[in-house]
Design a protein around this motif. Structure first.
Motif, PDB file in Angstrom:
ATOM      1  N   ALA A 237       5.514  -1.626  -9.056  1.00 37.28           N
ATOM      2  CA  ALA A 237       6.477  -1.881  -7.976  1.00 37.28           C
ATOM      3  C   ALA A 237       6.022  -1.166  -6.698  1.00 37.28           C
ATOM      4  N   TRP A 238       5.447   0.017  -6.849  1.00 41.37           N
ATOM      5  CA  TRP A 238       5.003   0.781  -5.680  1.00 41.37           C
ATOM      6  C   TRP A 238       3.838   0.068  -4.980  1.00 41.37           C
ATOM      7  N   ILE A 239       2.833  -0.316  -5.742  1.00 40.37           N
ATOM      8  CA  ILE A 239       1.664  -0.960  -5.099  1.00 40.37           C
ATOM      9  C   ILE A 239       2.068  -2.311  -4.521  1.00 40.37           C
ATOM     10  N   HIS A 240       3.019  -2.964  -5.168  1.00 37.70           N
ATOM     11  CA  HIS A 240       3.507  -4.239  -4.628  1.00 37.70           C
ATOM     12  C   HIS A 240       4.143  -4.014  -3.253  1.00 37.70           C
ATOM     13  N   ALA A 241       4.968  -2.996  -3.133  1.00 42.93           N
ATOM     14  CA  ALA A 241       5.630  -2.721  -1.845  1.00 42.93           C
ATOM     15  C   ALA A 241       4.587  -2.364  -0.782  1.00 42.93           C
ATOM     16  N   VAL A 242       3.605  -1.548  -1.165  1.00 40.47           N
ATOM     17  CA  VAL A 242       2.549  -1.161  -0.215  1.00 40.47           C
ATOM     18  C   VAL A 242       1.815  -2.402   0.285  1.00 40.47           C
ATOM     19  N   GLU A 243       1.386  -3.232  -0.650  1.00 46.14           N
ATOM     20  CA  GLU A 243       0.603  -4.430  -0.284  1.00 46.14           C
ATOM     21  C   GLU A 243       1.424  -5.407   0.561  1.00 46.14           C
ATOM     22  N   LYS A 244       2.677  -5.556   0.202  1.00 45.72           N
ATOM     23  CA  LYS A 244       3.544  -6.513   0.901  1.00 45.72           C
ATOM     24  C   LYS A 244       3.766  -6.071   2.351  1.00 45.72           C
TER      25      LYS A 244
ATOM     26  N   GLY B  22       3.991   2.154   9.482  1.00 42.35           N
ATOM     27  CA  GLY B  22       4.913   3.278   9.271  1.00 42.35           C
ATOM     28  C   GLY B  22       5.553   3.200   7.883  1.00 42.35           C
ATOM     29  N   LYS B  23       5.917   1.984   7.474  1.00 46.71           N
ATOM     30  CA  LYS B  23       6.569   1.839   6.165  1.00 46.71           C
ATOM     31  C   LYS B  23       5.608   2.177   5.022  1.00 46.71           C
ATOM     32  N   VAL B  24       4.351   1.767   5.186  1.00 49.46           N
ATOM     33  CA  VAL B  24       3.358   2.094   4.140  1.00 49.46           C
ATOM     34  C   VAL B  24       3.170   3.612   4.090  1.00 49.46           C
ATOM     35  N   GLN B  25       3.094   4.240   5.271  1.00 50.86           N
ATOM     36  CA  GLN B  25       2.916   5.697   5.282  1.00 50.86           C
ATOM     37  C   GLN B  25       4.083   6.405   4.588  1.00 50.86           C
ATOM     38  N   GLU B  26       5.280   5.867   4.806  1.00 49.01           N
ATOM     39  CA  GLU B  26       6.460   6.433   4.115  1.00 49.01           C
ATOM     40  C   GLU B  26       6.335   6.263   2.598  1.00 49.01           C
TER      41      GLU B  26
END
Ligand SMILES: C[S@@+](CC[C@H](N)C(=O)[O-])C[C@H]1O[C@@H](n2cnc3c(N)ncnc32)[C@H](O)[C@@H]1O
Length: 261
Positions: A158-165, A219-223
């Motif tokens: 779920a984490w890598i999915h959010a990062v990639e998205k 910014g969202k990925v950095q968070e």
């Protein structure tokens, strides 16, 4: 070519970013492809389809081995990059624009179908596998290389999915080795091996630039990175090196063979 929303998003994304994928991109290093292809011992002149070829790194490597290669992609500017690279290297290939979910080819015409670092954008991995199995000759090979996550690691996935998205909204989903293997087996392909190989992401900024990520999404990925759960931190070996954020992707190499049934 009628495209669904997911296919359209990928087409637009890669048409816009095609200049990033040619010379100098990390995908130019095809050692992962070589490692998967060499043991197959394909006779020279084999018929090959490279799906979602991008700037052509995989397909052109295969053309360089003397195979008869079609480079296919949904984004025309990508095919232009691939054609330019073929001309530079003196390689003869065909370039065709079509989606990975529907091929304009007759049944059982190919000895090998390849697809590298692209399938996580597809709107239907099921249809892609069905089409792959349809166009392969019996005994023909399928080589898939793509980002993935170990089986049964829901939190890390779920984490890598959010990062990639956030990095690239045309990202669809990484499938696990078991997910791909099930699709292959159900589609008439016997899986010979499915192996995860860690692959270092060189630098977060490079990763953003490649995808043309918006400032807001950076910014969202950095968070997400700052607040990564331990499962993701460990799985992807998140770290800082010389002030740069690096991590290790899990890259799946799956090799399958068309069954006779
Ligand atoms: C990272 S690039 C591929 C890299 C390339 N295979 C290599 O080995 O260097 C991803 C490619 O997938 C293509 N793509 C994404 N979704 C697609 C789809 N549904 N059908 C066909 N191509 C697609 C994009 O246009 C893009 O060129």
């Amino acid at each position: 070519m009628k495209l669904d929303e997911v296919q359209q998003a990928a087409q637009e994304q890669f048409a816009r970013q095609s200049h990033r994928y040619a010379q100098g991109h990390i995908l130019e290093n095809i050692e992962d492809v070589r490692a998967a292809i060499e043991p197959l011992d394909l006779p020279s002149g084999s018929r090959v389809l490279d799906v979602a070829t991008g700037a052509g790194h995989t397909g052109l490597y295969l053309a360089g081995l003397g195979h008869d290669v079609i480079l296919a992609d949904i984004a025309l500017p990508m095919l232009e990059r691939a054609r330019e690279a073929a001309a530079r290297r003196g390689l003869k290939v065909q370039a065709r624009q079509h989606a990975a979910e529907q091929f304009p080819y007759a049944d059982a015409g190919f000895d090998l179908v390849t697809c590298r670092v692209a399938a996580h954008h597809f709107s239907s991995p099921e249809e892609f596998i069905r089409e792959t199995a349809r166009v392969l000759k019996t005994g023909g090979y399928f080589v898939l290389i793509d980002g993935s996550v170990e089986d049964d690691q829901a939190e890390a996935e779920a984490w890598i999915h959010a990062v990639e998205k956030h990095r690239d909204p045309s990202h669809q989903r990484f499938l696990t080795p078991r997910g791909w293997s099930r699709l292959c087996e159900a589609g008439g392909l016997s899986v010979l091996r499915a192996m995860l190989v860690p692959f270092k992401q060189p630098d977060l900024n490079w990763y953003f630039e490649t995808a043309g990520t918006s400032t807001e999404n950076r910014g969202k990925v950095q968070e997400l990175i700052a607040n990564a759960p331990d499962a993701a931190r460990e799985r992807f070996r998140l770290a800082e090196e010389d002030g740069r954020i690096v991590w290790w992707w899990q890259r799946l190499t799956l090799v399958a063979r068309k069954r006779s049934d």
